[in-house]
Scaffold this motif. Structure first.
Motif, PDB file in Angstrom:
ATOM      1  N   ASP A 190      -2.117  -0.224  11.630  1.00 35.58           N
ATOM      2  CA  ASP A 190      -2.080   0.592  10.427  1.00 35.58           C
ATOM      3  C   ASP A 190      -1.881   2.065  10.778  1.00 35.58           C
ATOM      4  OD1 ASP A 190      -2.297   0.598   7.528  1.00 35.58           O
ATOM      5  OD2 ASP A 190      -4.144   1.734   7.810  1.00 35.58           O
ATOM      6  N   ARG A 225       1.724   2.375  11.451  1.00 36.55           N
ATOM      7  CA  ARG A 225       2.458   2.357  10.171  1.00 36.55           C
ATOM      8  C   ARG A 225       2.469   3.732   9.524  1.00 36.55           C
ATOM      9  NH1 ARG A 225       1.072   2.260   4.849  1.00 36.55           N
ATOM     10  NH2 ARG A 225      -1.132   2.352   5.452  1.00 36.55           N
ATOM     11  N   ARG A 226       1.293   4.334   9.425  1.00 36.53           N
ATOM     12  CA  ARG A 226       1.203   5.640   8.768  1.00 36.53           C
ATOM     13  C   ARG A 226       1.971   6.708   9.543  1.00 36.53           C
ATOM     14  NH1 ARG A 226      -3.698   7.098   9.324  1.00 36.53           N
ATOM     15  NH2 ARG A 226      -4.692   5.230  10.121  1.00 36.53           N
ATOM     16  N   MET A 247       0.838  -1.192   0.000  1.00 30.40           N
ATOM     17  CA  MET A 247       0.000   0.000   0.000  1.00 30.40           C
ATOM     18  C   MET A 247       0.877   1.248   0.000  1.00 30.40           C
ATOM     19  SD  MET A 247      -2.643   1.311   2.948  1.00 30.40           S
ATOM     20  CE  MET A 247      -3.534  -0.246   2.969  1.00 30.40           C
ATOM     21  N   SER A 248       0.651   2.111  -0.966  1.00 33.02           N
ATOM     22  CA  SER A 248       1.417   3.345  -1.044  1.00 33.02           C
ATOM     23  C   SER A 248       0.847   4.358  -0.072  1.00 33.02           C
ATOM     24  CB  SER A 248       1.368   3.899  -2.467  1.00 33.02           C
ATOM     25  OG  SER A 248       2.067   5.112  -2.551  1.00 33.02           O
ATOM     26  N   GLU A 249       1.712   5.019   0.674  1.00 39.76           N
ATOM     27  CA  GLU A 249       1.254   5.971   1.686  1.00 39.76           C
ATOM     28  C   GLU A 249       1.855   7.355   1.491  1.00 39.76           C
ATOM     29  OE1 GLU A 249      -0.687   7.578   4.924  1.00 39.76           O
ATOM     30  OE2 GLU A 249      -0.962   5.539   4.190  1.00 39.76           O
ATOM     31  N   ILE A 250       3.157   7.428   1.281  1.00 34.11           N
ATOM     32  CA  ILE A 250       3.805   8.739   1.197  1.00 34.11           C
ATOM     33  C   ILE A 250       4.483   8.976  -0.145  1.00 34.11           C
ATOM     34  CG2 ILE A 250       4.167   8.948   3.687  1.00 34.11           C
ATOM     35  CD1 ILE A 250       7.034   7.992   3.252  1.00 34.11           C
ATOM     36  N   HIS A 272       5.295   8.849   8.027  1.00 33.70           N
ATOM     37  CA  HIS A 272       5.297  10.312   7.977  1.00 33.70           C
ATOM     38  C   HIS A 272       6.346  10.899   8.919  1.00 33.70           C
ATOM     39  CE1 HIS A 272       1.928  11.134   5.296  1.00 33.70           C
ATOM     40  NE2 HIS A 272       1.338  10.067   5.801  1.00 33.70           N
ATOM     41  N   ASP A 278       7.610   3.043   1.508  1.00 31.73           N
ATOM     42  CA  ASP A 278       6.305   2.970   2.179  1.00 31.73           C
ATOM     43  C   ASP A 278       5.567   1.657   1.930  1.00 31.73           C
ATOM     44  OD1 ASP A 278       5.646   3.351  -0.457  1.00 31.73           O
ATOM     45  OD2 ASP A 278       4.497   5.195  -0.148  1.00 31.73           O
ATOM     46  N   HIS A 279       6.257   0.667   1.384  1.00 31.09           N
ATOM     47  CA  HIS A 279       5.659  -0.657   1.252  1.00 31.09           C
ATOM     48  C   HIS A 279       6.046  -1.492   2.474  1.00 31.09           C
ATOM     49  CE1 HIS A 279       5.313   0.732  -2.926  1.00 31.09           C
ATOM     50  NE2 HIS A 279       4.282  -0.073  -2.980  1.00 31.09           N
TER      51      HIS A 279
END
Length: 231
Positions: free
Chosen positions: A184, A187-188, A1-4, A192, A112-113
């Motif tokens: 999760d 994780r985020r 999942m891509s986050e940043i 960041h 970010d994976h």
């Protein structure tokens, strides 16, 4: 999942959009009262933010095309122009983000994976991999930081007991969902936190190998400052 990080293929699609052409096609779509002219720009492939603005523009166009009275059409035309402006603005914003990520990518990158855990223990952890260098002529230095958090679920205030007792399987699924949601969040926050540290000029040498989350003052859960590992 891509986050940043924007996926590379998404970055290329965003950079390929001709902004001047987009302006003209938005006007053309309003004139034709349908959005097919925009298809040549492949905006759907530019990520969810731009795609959502495109859908909003299409909906506004559809409403405008169905309007009959002059008064109604004047209002729907304003809505279309507003939605078109929002669509153009979204592409410009994402173009700026691509430029920023490319510039930052010369000096640091945060992967970010992050793999989802297979267990549902309350002892949560997230490992973040990254690379950095001081100058573009320097070799890359690779690092990893582990962020941990002891999850302590608390019952919500003003909660009422369930009318029917949950089965053991339902209770297990509910607990696993709650634990994953907290992981999760961890994780985020971790992603960041590391990226913000680099953006502020921090050195990868100063990122701790392990950092325990600081619980929030209200309920002891995670907040935006829980993983701030620098002063």
């Amino acid at each position: 999942m891509s986050e940043i990080n924007l996926p590379p293929e998404q970055q290329e699609c965003i950079k390929a959009v001709d902004i001047d052409r987009l302006y003209k096609l938005v006007d053309q779509s309003l004139y034709n009262e349908e959005p097919s002219a925009l298809r040549e720009l492949c905006l759907e492939a530019c990520g969810e933010y731009i795609a959502a603005q495109l859908r909003a523009f299409e909906r506004a166009l559809s409403v405008h095309a169905k309007a009959k009275s002059a008064k109604k059409r004047a209002g729907t035309e304003t809505d279309v122009r507003r939605a078109g402006g929002a669509l153009i603005s979204s592409v410009q914003q994402m173009r700026e983000r691509v430029e920023t990520e490319e510039k930052e990518g010369h000096l640091f990158f945060v992967d970010d994976h992050v793999m989802q855990p297979f267990c549902s223990s309350n002892n949560l952890s997230v490992s973040i991999s990254f690379r950095w260098r001081v100058k573009t002529s320097d070799p890359w230095v690779y690092g990893n930081a582990k962020f941990t958090h002891q999850y302590s679920p608390t019952p919500p205030y003003h909660s009422y007991p369930p009318k029917r007792k949950q089965s053991t399987a339902d209770e297990v699924r509910k607990r696993e969902t709650e634990v994953y949601r907290e992981w999760d969040h961890l994780r985020r926050l971790a992603l960041h936190s590391v990226k913000d540290f680099f953006k502020q000029g921090g050195s990868g040498d100063d990122i701790p190998a392990q950092f325990n989350a600081k619980p929030g003052s209200c309920g002891g859960g995670l907040n935006n400052h829980s993983l701030r590992f620098w002063g």
